[in-house]
Motif scaffolding. Structure first.
Motif, PDB file in Angstrom:
ATOM      1  N   GLU A 352     -31.180   2.329 -17.617  1.00  0.00           N
ATOM      2  CA  GLU A 352     -32.120   2.066 -16.526  1.00  0.00           C
ATOM      3  C   GLU A 352     -33.179   1.039 -16.914  1.00  0.00           C
ATOM      4  O   GLU A 352     -34.018   0.673 -16.091  1.00  0.00           O
ATOM      5  CB  GLU A 352     -32.824   3.366 -16.114  1.00  0.00           C
ATOM      6  N   MET A 353     -33.146   0.558 -18.148  1.00  0.00           N
ATOM      7  CA  MET A 353     -34.213  -0.317 -18.634  1.00  0.00           C
ATOM      8  C   MET A 353     -34.325  -1.592 -17.805  1.00  0.00           C
ATOM      9  O   MET A 353     -35.403  -1.973 -17.359  1.00  0.00           O
ATOM     10  CB  MET A 353     -33.940  -0.678 -20.096  1.00  0.00           C
ATOM     11  N   SER A 354     -33.219  -2.277 -17.557  1.00  0.00           N
ATOM     12  CA  SER A 354     -33.245  -3.542 -16.833  1.00  0.00           C
ATOM     13  C   SER A 354     -33.638  -3.348 -15.376  1.00  0.00           C
ATOM     14  O   SER A 354     -34.199  -4.245 -14.752  1.00  0.00           O
ATOM     15  CB  SER A 354     -31.876  -4.221 -16.923  1.00  0.00           C
ATOM     16  N   GLN A 355     -33.349  -2.154 -14.826  1.00  0.00           N
ATOM     17  CA  GLN A 355     -33.715  -1.894 -13.440  1.00  0.00           C
ATOM     18  C   GLN A 355     -35.209  -1.631 -13.304  1.00  0.00           C
ATOM     19  O   GLN A 355     -35.831  -2.017 -12.323  1.00  0.00           O
ATOM     20  CB  GLN A 355     -32.923  -0.699 -12.909  1.00  0.00           C
ATOM     21  N   GLN A 356     -35.801  -0.971 -14.306  1.00  0.00           N
ATOM     22  CA  GLN A 356     -37.217  -0.667 -14.253  1.00  0.00           C
ATOM     23  C   GLN A 356     -38.076  -1.896 -14.496  1.00  0.00           C
ATOM     24  O   GLN A 356     -39.126  -2.058 -13.902  1.00  0.00           O
ATOM     25  CB  GLN A 356     -37.569   0.400 -15.288  1.00  0.00           C
ATOM     26  N   TYR A 357     -37.637  -2.757 -15.400  1.00  0.00           N
ATOM     27  CA  TYR A 357     -38.487  -3.877 -15.792  1.00  0.00           C
ATOM     28  C   TYR A 357     -37.637  -5.102 -16.090  1.00  0.00           C
ATOM     29  O   TYR A 357     -36.802  -5.088 -16.980  1.00  0.00           O
ATOM     30  CB  TYR A 357     -39.323  -3.523 -17.019  1.00  0.00           C
ATOM     31  N   ARG A 358     -37.842  -6.152 -15.305  1.00  0.00           N
ATOM     32  CA  ARG A 358     -37.128  -7.394 -15.547  1.00  0.00           C
ATOM     33  C   ARG A 358     -38.033  -8.339 -16.331  1.00  0.00           C
ATOM     34  O   ARG A 358     -39.244  -8.365 -16.109  1.00  0.00           O
ATOM     35  CB  ARG A 358     -36.720  -8.038 -14.215  1.00  0.00           C
ATOM     36  N   PRO A 359     -37.457  -9.139 -17.254  1.00  0.00           N
ATOM     37  CA  PRO A 359     -38.281 -10.074 -18.015  1.00  0.00           C
ATOM     38  C   PRO A 359     -39.089 -10.978 -17.090  1.00  0.00           C
ATOM     39  O   PRO A 359     -38.598 -11.417 -16.054  1.00  0.00           O
ATOM     40  CB  PRO A 359     -37.250 -10.868 -18.815  1.00  0.00           C
ATOM     41  N   CYS A 360     -40.340 -11.225 -17.450  1.00  0.00           N
ATOM     42  CA  CYS A 360     -41.245 -11.941 -16.564  1.00  0.00           C
ATOM     43  C   CYS A 360     -41.282 -13.433 -16.887  1.00  0.00           C
ATOM     44  O   CYS A 360     -40.686 -13.901 -17.861  1.00  0.00           O
ATOM     45  CB  CYS A 360     -42.643 -11.349 -16.667  1.00  0.00           C
ATOM     46  N   HIS A 361     -42.000 -14.161 -16.057  1.00  0.00           N
ATOM     47  CA  HIS A 361     -42.139 -15.606 -16.200  1.00  0.00           C
ATOM     48  C   HIS A 361     -43.281 -15.898 -17.164  1.00  0.00           C
ATOM     49  O   HIS A 361     -44.419 -15.496 -16.942  1.00  0.00           O
ATOM     50  CB  HIS A 361     -42.412 -16.229 -14.834  1.00  0.00           C
ATOM     51  N   ILE A 362     -42.991 -16.617 -18.251  1.00  0.00           N
ATOM     52  CA  ILE A 362     -44.014 -17.017 -19.212  1.00  0.00           C
ATOM     53  C   ILE A 362     -44.544 -18.377 -18.777  1.00  0.00           C
ATOM     54  O   ILE A 362     -43.789 -19.356 -18.678  1.00  0.00           O
ATOM     55  CB  ILE A 362     -43.447 -17.097 -20.643  1.00  0.00           C
ATOM     56  N   THR A 363     -45.850 -18.458 -18.515  1.00  0.00           N
ATOM     57  CA  THR A 363     -46.423 -19.680 -17.950  1.00  0.00           C
ATOM     58  C   THR A 363     -46.891 -20.674 -18.993  1.00  0.00           C
ATOM     59  O   THR A 363     -47.094 -21.839 -18.690  1.00  0.00           O
ATOM     60  CB  THR A 363     -47.619 -19.322 -17.054  1.00  0.00           C
ATOM     61  N   GLY A 364     -47.134 -20.212 -20.222  1.00  0.00           N
ATOM     62  CA  GLY A 364     -47.688 -21.103 -21.230  1.00  0.00           C
ATOM     63  C   GLY A 364     -49.178 -21.300 -21.094  1.00  0.00           C
ATOM     64  O   GLY A 364     -49.762 -22.180 -21.725  1.00  0.00           O
ATOM     65  N   VAL A 365     -49.834 -20.469 -20.278  1.00  0.00           N
ATOM     66  CA  VAL A 365     -51.265 -20.573 -20.054  1.00  0.00           C
ATOM     67  C   VAL A 365     -52.002 -19.683 -21.055  1.00  0.00           C
ATOM     68  O   VAL A 365     -51.559 -18.575 -21.366  1.00  0.00           O
ATOM     69  CB  VAL A 365     -51.619 -20.154 -18.605  1.00  0.00           C
ATOM     70  N   THR A 366     -53.123 -20.174 -21.551  1.00  0.00           N
ATOM     71  CA  THR A 366     -53.913 -19.409 -22.511  1.00  0.00           C
ATOM     72  C   THR A 366     -54.282 -18.036 -21.955  1.00  0.00           C
ATOM     73  O   THR A 366     -54.708 -17.919 -20.804  1.00  0.00           O
ATOM     74  CB  THR A 366     -55.200 -20.175 -22.862  1.00  0.00           C
TER      75      THR A 366
END
Length: 585
Positions: A352-366
């Motif tokens: 269930e790991m991938s259903q609960q939490y999908r990898p997020c967008h890394i913006t490169g912002v401080t």
């Protein structure tokens, strides 16, 4: 006593500003609230009042600094732990580390890999020769007071099957632990036990590999190694316990002896990792943990110092284990196998790991903050990798560091309940990437629940994997509490800072070390080396087993820790005895 840096109120600052205005701008005669200048003045007074308030506060980060200066780690709470007793084991098997057990909705995990044996106890005998094994198994309240008789054993156990030569047998002894001891006189020597097994030539002493009971004083496991050939009789294969030397001030009271036990910890691991070193000659890895055997897998190979390439699609991965299949393997493709050895990482997660939490967008912002959707995360258990390019499969390993430490490349920090990727001063800010976050370790815990009542731990998460094996927790669990705020922890430390008789002189150290509860210490030496208080002790009696030596060292260090000098470090060593009984240099 705490002092206020500035106790000026809003009205006091306002009146002070109006007087200053009268002296510096006497031509300003309209000072009603409707005047725009007065409105701006009020705004600055409000900001000054807010600033003085916040300057007067001692934040949790300050208390963390104070605790660090004193050499005290922040309290992050404690998971509940329990001893698990297994029954109905029909064949030798292994319970993997991390196997999940349930107490209603509370999740426990096996703390370490536990081997179960199909062997069983067929007899428990005391002086009268009656077999009390059935009475022992009936109820927890049945007690067996051990009697000290000259040359007679305290008790004798019989096993259904013999223990092979060179093999070990481990059993748990549940005792009534006596808080109050009887006074002793003279050179009293606590009992030393001999564990013996029957051979064709008589009784032979077994080697004690480990004894958590400290000679039947506390409940715990005993591990014996059988170096000879056991001989059986009508009742089975016998092991007896007798007093070899010394005696007891209070005779032990025994409740139960069990062969198959293990330790469980209250947490719910969602994601973990296993690492292997493989080569062309050894292209296959056997998975060890429960989550690796039952969950979803991702496989990585190390390309550079901290760069990992995802090679999951090129690997042959066995399906999750079933009743008939006890092992699970990962076989690598030849193109990813090097002539020399290479490091590989396998990330294991629940389905269930991938259903609960999908990898997020890394913006490169401080100072980007990432919120994880789970409650009660064990922060010290979390590890992550970040993808360095959009659409690629290369991940860079990131480590957790404390924000106040010096700058670390590839570091992330906890910001309250969020993960913060760099802050402009500490930690590297990763480049922009889609789906750039990969958790490689994540454990959840609701520790405060274990402090109320653990309940009955009697259900497997996957009963089909361990058919017919039952288990229960007969002993009360320990631990189970939330972490305390650094300010609360520092308030408790205050009383310790004023404790008298600290480790100031060598005389203090010698006196305090000899007062360590439960230990007989003959000599103590002390010296200071580079800010470390080095304490060397000699037990009153020689210690042969390394486990006993380590226990002496740990107990002495634990007792002296409360008297340690603030900001100093303490190290305890156990020296060997010379022939004269003194300390060896």
């Amino acid at each position: 006593m705490e002092k206020s840096l500035d106790d000026s109120s809003y009205h006091a600052v306002y009146e002070k500003a109006m007087k200053r205005l009268q002296s510096q701008a006497p031509w300003w005669t309209h000072r009603e609230l409707s005047d725009p200048g007065i409105t701006i003045l009020e705004l600055w007074v409000l900001l000054a009042d807010m600033q003085s308030f916040y300057l007067d506060q001692v934040q949790e980060s300050h208390y963390r600094k104070y605790l660090k200066l004193l050499g005290i780690a922040p309290d992050e709470g404690e998971c509940a732990r329990a001893r698990i007793f297994f029954d109905d084991v029909t064949e030798d098997c292994t319970i993997p580390r991390g196997t999940k057990l349930l107490a209603d909705r509370m999740v426990f995990e096996m703390e370490e890999e536990t081997e179960l044996t199909a062997n069983c106890l067929t007899g428990f005998y005391q002086g009268d020769g009656r077999n009390r094994i059935e009475v022992m198994g009936m109820r927890r309240k049945n007690r067996f007071a051990l009697l000290e008789k000259e040359k007679d054993p305290l008790f004798t156990l019989t096993l259904k099957n013999a223990v092979g030569r060179g093999r070990e047998i481990t059993f748990f002894v549940l005792l009534s632990e006596q808080d109050k001891r009887n006074p002793v006189e003279g050179d009293f020597c606590m009992a030393r036990l001999a564990w013996e097994y029957r051979t064709a030539k008589g009784w032979r002493e077994a080697r004690v590999v480990g004894d958590e009971t400290k000679g039947l004083l506390y409940s715990g496991q005993i591990c014996l190694r059988v170096d000879g050939e056991m001989t059986g009789g009508e009742e089975g294969y016998s092991i007896r316990c007798r007093i070899k030397k010394g005696g007891y001030d209070v005779m032990p009271v025994l409740y139960k002896i069990c062969l198959n036990t293990g330790r469980a910890i209250q947490r719910d691991t969602q994601c973990c990792e296993e690492q292997f070193t493989l080569s062309l000659n050894h292209p296959r890895a056997v998975l060890q943990s429960y989550l690796a055997k039952t969950g979803e897998l991702q496989v990585f190979i190390r390309r550079e110092s901290d760069i990992w390439e995802d090679i999951t699609e090129d690997c042959d991965i066995d399906p999750p284990i079933t009743v008939g299949q006890r092992e699970r393997y990962v076989c690598l493709a030849k193109k990813h196998l090097l002539e020399g050895e290479a490091e590989y990482r396998i990330v294991c997660s629940v389905p269930e790991m991938s259903q609960q939490y999908r990898p997020c967008h890394i913006t490169g912002v401080t100072s980007q903050q990432i919120t994880l959707p789970w409650q009660g995360i064990l922060k010290r258990e979390v590890k992550l990798m970040l993808r360095q390019e959009t659409g690629g499969k290369l991940y860079r390993e990131y480590g957790q560091q404390e924000p106040e430490q010096t700058r670390f490349a590839n570091a992330w920090h906890w910001q309250e309940e969020n993960i913060r990727l760099g802050d402009g001063r500490h930690g590297h800010i990763p480049g922009e990437a889609e789906d750039g976050l990969l958790l490689t370790s994540l454990a959840l815990s609701n520790g405060e629940e274990g402090n109320v009542a653990i309940g009955k731990i009697r259900t497997w998460e996957k009963p089909e994997l361990f058919e017919h094996i039952t288990f229960r927790n007969m002993m009360t669990g320990k631990g189970g509490r939330d972490g305390r705020k650094p300010s609360e922890q520092f308030a408790e430390v205050r009383s310790l800072l004023l404790r008298e008789n600290r480790l100031v002189t060598k005389k203090d150290i010698r006196r305090l070390a000899k007062e360590t509860p439960g230990l007989l210490i003959k000599e103590v030496a002390a010296e200071w080396r580079d800010g470390v208080t080095l304490v060397t002790i000699i037990p009153k009696e020689p210690l042969k087993h390394p486990g006993c030596v380590e226990k002496y060292r740990m107990e002495t260090a634990k007792y002296l820790e409360q008297y340690r000098i603030a900001a100093g470090k303490l190290k305890v060593l156990v020296a060997e005895r010379t022939d004269s009984g003194g300390m060896e240099d």
